[in-house]
Design a protein around this motif. Structure first.
Motif, mmCIF file in Angstrom:
data_model
loop_
_atom_site.group_PDB
_atom_site.id
_atom_site.type_symbol
_atom_site.label_atom_id
_atom_site.label_comp_id
_atom_site.label_asym_id
_atom_site.label_seq_id
_atom_site.Cartn_x
_atom_site.Cartn_y
_atom_site.Cartn_z
ATOM 1 N N GLY A 168 -8.669 18.129 14.196
ATOM 2 C CA GLY A 168 -9.735 17.144 14.327
ATOM 3 C C GLY A 168 -9.710 16.445 15.671
ATOM 4 O O GLY A 168 -10.759 16.210 16.288
ATOM 5 N N TYR A 169 -8.511 16.108 16.153
ATOM 6 C CA TYR A 169 -8.375 15.426 17.440
ATOM 7 C C TYR A 169 -8.912 16.301 18.572
ATOM 8 O O TYR A 169 -9.628 15.813 19.455
ATOM 9 C CB TYR A 169 -6.903 15.105 17.682
ATOM 10 N N ARG A 170 -8.574 17.586 18.542
ATOM 11 C CA ARG A 170 -9.042 18.482 19.599
ATOM 12 C C ARG A 170 -10.554 18.662 19.564
ATOM 13 O O ARG A 170 -11.205 18.758 20.610
ATOM 14 C CB ARG A 170 -8.345 19.841 19.467
ATOM 15 N N ILE A 171 -11.123 18.726 18.362
ATOM 16 C CA ILE A 171 -12.587 18.809 18.274
ATOM 17 C C ILE A 171 -13.209 17.537 18.842
ATOM 18 O O ILE A 171 -14.230 17.574 19.541
ATOM 19 C CB ILE A 171 -13.029 19.043 16.817
ATOM 20 N N GLY A 172 -12.578 16.390 18.556
ATOM 21 C CA GLY A 172 -13.048 15.142 19.139
ATOM 22 C C GLY A 172 -12.992 15.168 20.658
ATOM 23 O O GLY A 172 -13.909 14.685 21.333
ATOM 24 N N LEU A 173 -11.910 15.736 21.211
ATOM 25 C CA LEU A 173 -11.803 15.864 22.662
ATOM 26 C C LEU A 173 -12.909 16.763 23.223
ATOM 27 O O LEU A 173 -13.461 16.485 24.289
ATOM 28 C CB LEU A 173 -10.438 16.427 23.042
ATOM 29 N N ILE A 174 -13.214 17.842 22.500
ATOM 30 C CA ILE A 174 -14.273 18.746 22.967
ATOM 31 C C ILE A 174 -15.609 18.012 23.043
ATOM 32 O O ILE A 174 -16.337 18.092 24.036
ATOM 33 C CB ILE A 174 -14.374 19.973 22.042
#
Length: 436
Positions: A168-174
């Motif tokens: 989820g964090y990485r999708i948020g970063l994207i």
């Protein structure tokens, strides 16, 4: 694997245990909470913000100094004991964890919406003020989510929750990186920041629909007084490690990712000055680069499992430094997309690898009685030196060149390797300390 008997706590071993852990409602909750943590980071504390400022005509020195306004992410350990000890009274009906979490998420959404309407070219005062506000809310959100993750499920399920949180964090970063840059390219910065604010609705709903973790029956943190809530996590750390080793460990953690962090603020301006469009930056750096980082993180996890983290600390520190030299390709071949992909591959794989190794190492240093506060302290120290160096990085580039800057940043690994040489015979003993 057989199902647990009635009244018996769930077991999390083997493939059936993995499916059970990933199938819990908490796994989806942590994915959405991780999304909320990752989404605001780049728009308020890293490349999206610096790219917006450069696009608005600000000089590199000012961009570097403005980046310091997000310093609350580095200091969240200072108020973590209060989050552990007290309920956020206005939302107290939600419980101790969810009251703080909802307040922080609403603060992030409000801050991003306010930043949408700031005009840095007309004066940076309002922008700095809202970056300060949003970074405080975002840092608070990070601390609460870390505590929530630990308390909502047993230790055996923590790996699954950490995995869904990271996804989820990485999708948020994207979305906070590539998504914001795409929107800025085709619709302007106001639309980009308003969209980021609207996306915070997803973690807000997750908080409202999730359950409050069960309150612990008793812990040291709950029994001590107000001053002790701040003092004991730090005194415990030095009691467990000793003064000399404790200080060197903190210094090592602070310098470990310094070569990478010192170039972070200048990355966006460098890409623009090298002839790449905002769409190029979004595609290569904030879309492809995120997945390259995930690959590096998985590689780091496999290597730590196979070889332990002591040898991997050396490999990761060296890799982070050497990956900075890959940006020389971009300075030698400006506007060439292949050079951009090559540099981002080296940089993000090294970052992901080093991040996993560092988390494993920092976790071994944490007293389980004070996990939230001590881990927040270590995370802050891991980012603090590079953050301050990034504040003056623009002046270094203007006095020399981008190419010289990248070479100098790679050489900053030397003190880290010297500290690792001193720690080498001592790390095993520190890592092997029994769980507390």
């Amino acid at each position: 694997m057989s199902a647990p008997a009635a009244g018996e706590p769930p077991r999390y071993k083997g493939w059936a245990g993995i499916r059970r852990a990933f199938g819990t409602p908490s796994a989806l909750t942590l994915a959405l909470l991780g999304f909320g943590c990752g989404l605001p980071f780049l728009p308020i504390a890293s490349m999206t913000l610096s790219t917006r400022l450069r696009d608005g005509g600000l000089d590199l020195g000012s961009i570097g100094l403005i980046s310091l306004a997000s310093f609350f992410y580095l200091l969240k350990f200072l108020w973590a004991p209060l989050i552990d000890r007290y309920v956020f009274a206005p939302l107290g009906l939600l419980g101790r964890r969810r009251s703080w979490l909802l307040a922080a998420q609403l603060g992030v959404a409000a801050g991003l919406a306010a930043l949408a309407f700031t005009r840095p070219e007309l004066g940076v005062g309002p922008l700095v003020g809202w970056v300060l506000f949003t970074s405080f809310a975002g840092a608070t959100q990070d601390s609460v989510v870390d505590a929530y993750r630990i308390e909502v499920a047993p230790a055996q399920a923590q790996a699954a929750l950490a995995a869904t949180y990271t996804l989820g964090y990485r999708i948020g970063l994207i979305l906070g990186g590539a998504g914001a840059l795409y929107l800025a390219e085709f619709g302007g910065w106001t639309m980009a920041y308003l969209a980021m604010a609207a996306l915070m609705l997803a973690p807000v709903l997750a908080t409202l629909l999730s359950r409050e973790p069960d309150a612990p029956e008793s812990t040291i943190t709950r029994r001590i007084d107000f001053l002790g809530a701040f003092w004991q996590p730090f005194s415990s750390y030095f009691a467990n490690n000793g003064l000399a080793l404790g200080l060197v460990l903190l210094l090592f953690v602070g310098l470990f990712k310094f070569p990478d962090q010192v170039i972070g603020v200048m990355a966006g301006p460098f890409y623009l000055d090298s002839g790449y469009t905002k769409a190029d930056i979004a595609t290569v750096s904030k879309l492809y680069g995120i997945w390259a980082g995930i690959g590096g993180a998985f590689l780091g996890g496999l290597c730590v499992a196979a070889f332990g983290f002591r040898k991997m600390l050396f490999v990761a520190a060296l890799g982070v430094a050497l990956s900075n030299l890959a940006f020389l390709l971009m300075s030698q071949y400006p506007s060439q997309i292949w050079a951009f992909y090559a540099a981002i591959t080296a940089d993000n794989v090294a970052q992901g690898f080093a991040g996993t190794v560092l988390v494993a190492f920092m976790s071994s240093l944490t007293d389980r009685n004070f996990t939230a506060t001590q881990f927040a302290l270590l995370v802050s120290l891991a980012n603090l030196p590079g953050k301050f160096a990034g504040g003056v990085s623009g002046y270094v580039v203007e006095a020399t060149s981008y190419a010289t800057f990248f070479v100098l940043s790679a050489l900053t690994v030397i003190p880290t390797l010297a500290l690792l040489a001193w720690l080498w015979p001592r790390i095993r003993e520190a890592a092997a300390a029994p769980p507390r």
